[in-house]
Design an enzyme around this catalytic site. Sequence first.
Site, PDB file in Angstrom:
ATOM      1  N   ASP A   7      -7.321   1.392 -10.237  1.00  0.00           N
ATOM      2  CA  ASP A   7      -8.587   0.687 -10.059  1.00  0.00           C
ATOM      3  C   ASP A   7      -9.699   1.735  -9.928  1.00  0.00           C
ATOM      4  O   ASP A   7      -9.646   2.603  -9.060  1.00  0.00           O
ATOM      5  CB  ASP A   7      -8.528  -0.167  -8.795  1.00  0.00           C
ATOM      6  CG  ASP A   7      -9.682  -1.160  -8.697  1.00  0.00           C
ATOM      7  OD1 ASP A   7     -10.785  -0.831  -9.174  1.00  0.00           O
ATOM      8  OD2 ASP A   7      -9.480  -2.245  -8.135  1.00  0.00           O
ATOM      9  N   ASP A  30       0.840  -1.186   0.000  1.00  0.00           N
ATOM     10  CA  ASP A  30       0.000   0.000   0.000  1.00  0.00           C
ATOM     11  C   ASP A  30       0.883   1.246   0.000  1.00  0.00           C
ATOM     12  O   ASP A  30       1.800   1.365   0.818  1.00  0.00           O
ATOM     13  CB  ASP A  30      -0.875  -0.047   1.262  1.00  0.00           C
ATOM     14  CG  ASP A  30      -1.924   1.044   1.312  1.00  0.00           C
ATOM     15  OD1 ASP A  30      -1.644   2.172   0.873  1.00  0.00           O
ATOM     16  OD2 ASP A  30      -3.031   0.773   1.817  1.00  0.00           O
ATOM     17  N   LYS A  40     -18.336   1.076  -7.931  1.00  0.00           N
ATOM     18  CA  LYS A  40     -19.512   1.166  -7.076  1.00  0.00           C
ATOM     19  C   LYS A  40     -19.409   2.373  -6.154  1.00  0.00           C
ATOM     20  O   LYS A  40     -18.358   2.658  -5.587  1.00  0.00           O
ATOM     21  CB  LYS A  40     -19.670  -0.113  -6.260  1.00  0.00           C
ATOM     22  CG  LYS A  40     -19.946  -1.351  -7.116  1.00  0.00           C
ATOM     23  CD  LYS A  40     -20.120  -2.588  -6.262  1.00  0.00           C
ATOM     24  CE  LYS A  40     -20.399  -3.813  -7.135  1.00  0.00           C
ATOM     25  NZ  LYS A  40     -20.555  -5.048  -6.330  1.00  0.00           N
ATOM     26  N   TYR A  98      -2.361  -1.807 -19.222  1.00  0.00           N
ATOM     27  CA  TYR A  98      -3.794  -1.563 -19.065  1.00  0.00           C
ATOM     28  C   TYR A  98      -4.294  -0.559 -20.094  1.00  0.00           C
ATOM     29  O   TYR A  98      -5.448  -0.623 -20.534  1.00  0.00           O
ATOM     30  CB  TYR A  98      -4.079  -1.086 -17.645  1.00  0.00           C
ATOM     31  CG  TYR A  98      -3.718  -2.134 -16.623  1.00  0.00           C
ATOM     32  CD1 TYR A  98      -4.517  -3.265 -16.441  1.00  0.00           C
ATOM     33  CD2 TYR A  98      -2.550  -2.025 -15.870  1.00  0.00           C
ATOM     34  CE1 TYR A  98      -4.174  -4.244 -15.526  1.00  0.00           C
ATOM     35  CE2 TYR A  98      -2.195  -3.003 -14.951  1.00  0.00           C
ATOM     36  CZ  TYR A  98      -3.009  -4.111 -14.789  1.00  0.00           C
ATOM     37  OH  TYR A  98      -2.664  -5.085 -13.888  1.00  0.00           O
ATOM     38  N   GLU A  99      -3.453   0.360 -20.480  1.00  0.00           N
ATOM     39  CA  GLU A  99      -3.808   1.291 -21.549  1.00  0.00           C
ATOM     40  C   GLU A  99      -4.032   0.534 -22.857  1.00  0.00           C
ATOM     41  O   GLU A  99      -4.991   0.789 -23.592  1.00  0.00           O
ATOM     42  CB  GLU A  99      -2.691   2.318 -21.708  1.00  0.00           C
ATOM     43  CG  GLU A  99      -2.920   3.333 -22.812  1.00  0.00           C
ATOM     44  CD  GLU A  99      -1.734   4.265 -22.957  1.00  0.00           C
ATOM     45  OE1 GLU A  99      -1.907   5.328 -23.553  1.00  0.00           O
ATOM     46  OE2 GLU A  99      -0.633   3.921 -22.461  1.00  0.00           O
TER      47      GLU A  99
END
Length: 244
Positions: free
Chosen positions: A151, A129, A155, A224-225
């Site tokens: 991320d 973290d 929600k 991720y791109e």
Amino acid sequence: MGTPRSGAGTEESVQALSSGKQPPHRLFGRRKGRPLRTRKSALMRDLLPKLRIELPKKAPLDLRTLFQVKPREIWLEIGFGGGEHLVEQARRHPDIGFIGAEPFVNGVASLLVHIENNKTGNVRVWPDDARPLLDMLPAGCIARCFILFADPWPKARHAERRFIGSENLPRLARVIKPNGELVLASDDAKLIAWMKEQMESCRDFSEHSKPSTKRPQNWIETRYERKALTAGRKPVYSSYICAK
């Protein structure tokens, strides 16, 4: 033929990545994915201890102990994913020291492969973290910080887990030097809107480049791109200057 998969070392790696006392709520999901292959398990065992940042009991962390050669600047990437962007930045800028923070075991292992393949000597790793690391860094020590394709926590009840927010912007403002840059990118429309709102409400940062679907000059693509572009989603890029 691919290297055989091995579960050995994965559980031990998760335990080794724990930094002890954690902040009250998590900003990330799972800590591990598939069992690591043999090479990655070996790198987690042998290479990670050489690159891992050890936090002192009291702040601040002495950055002079991190790198063999004093870097011109220090750049930070929070949530480096598989490490492709971080290592390529380090390769292009050998006079800059890089710190990468990532709690996902498989991502850390992938980074170590890139480091070994490229013989990269100017990267140090915080495999956990990012918040405890930020709290221990000296004030104004980071010249540029990347938070790319984080991320989105889509929600509404998970909104507090989004890294860019009222909890972490003061942390970032403290460690990023005056006129230092915070670089953001995402392909998630809700997160893009959220980050824009959060940044506009924070007096510690001013807009450097407006959110745009046009890649910044000399941009380095991330895994991720690439997935987003393949799926037909348009990433949005923006950057902010620390005004403190």
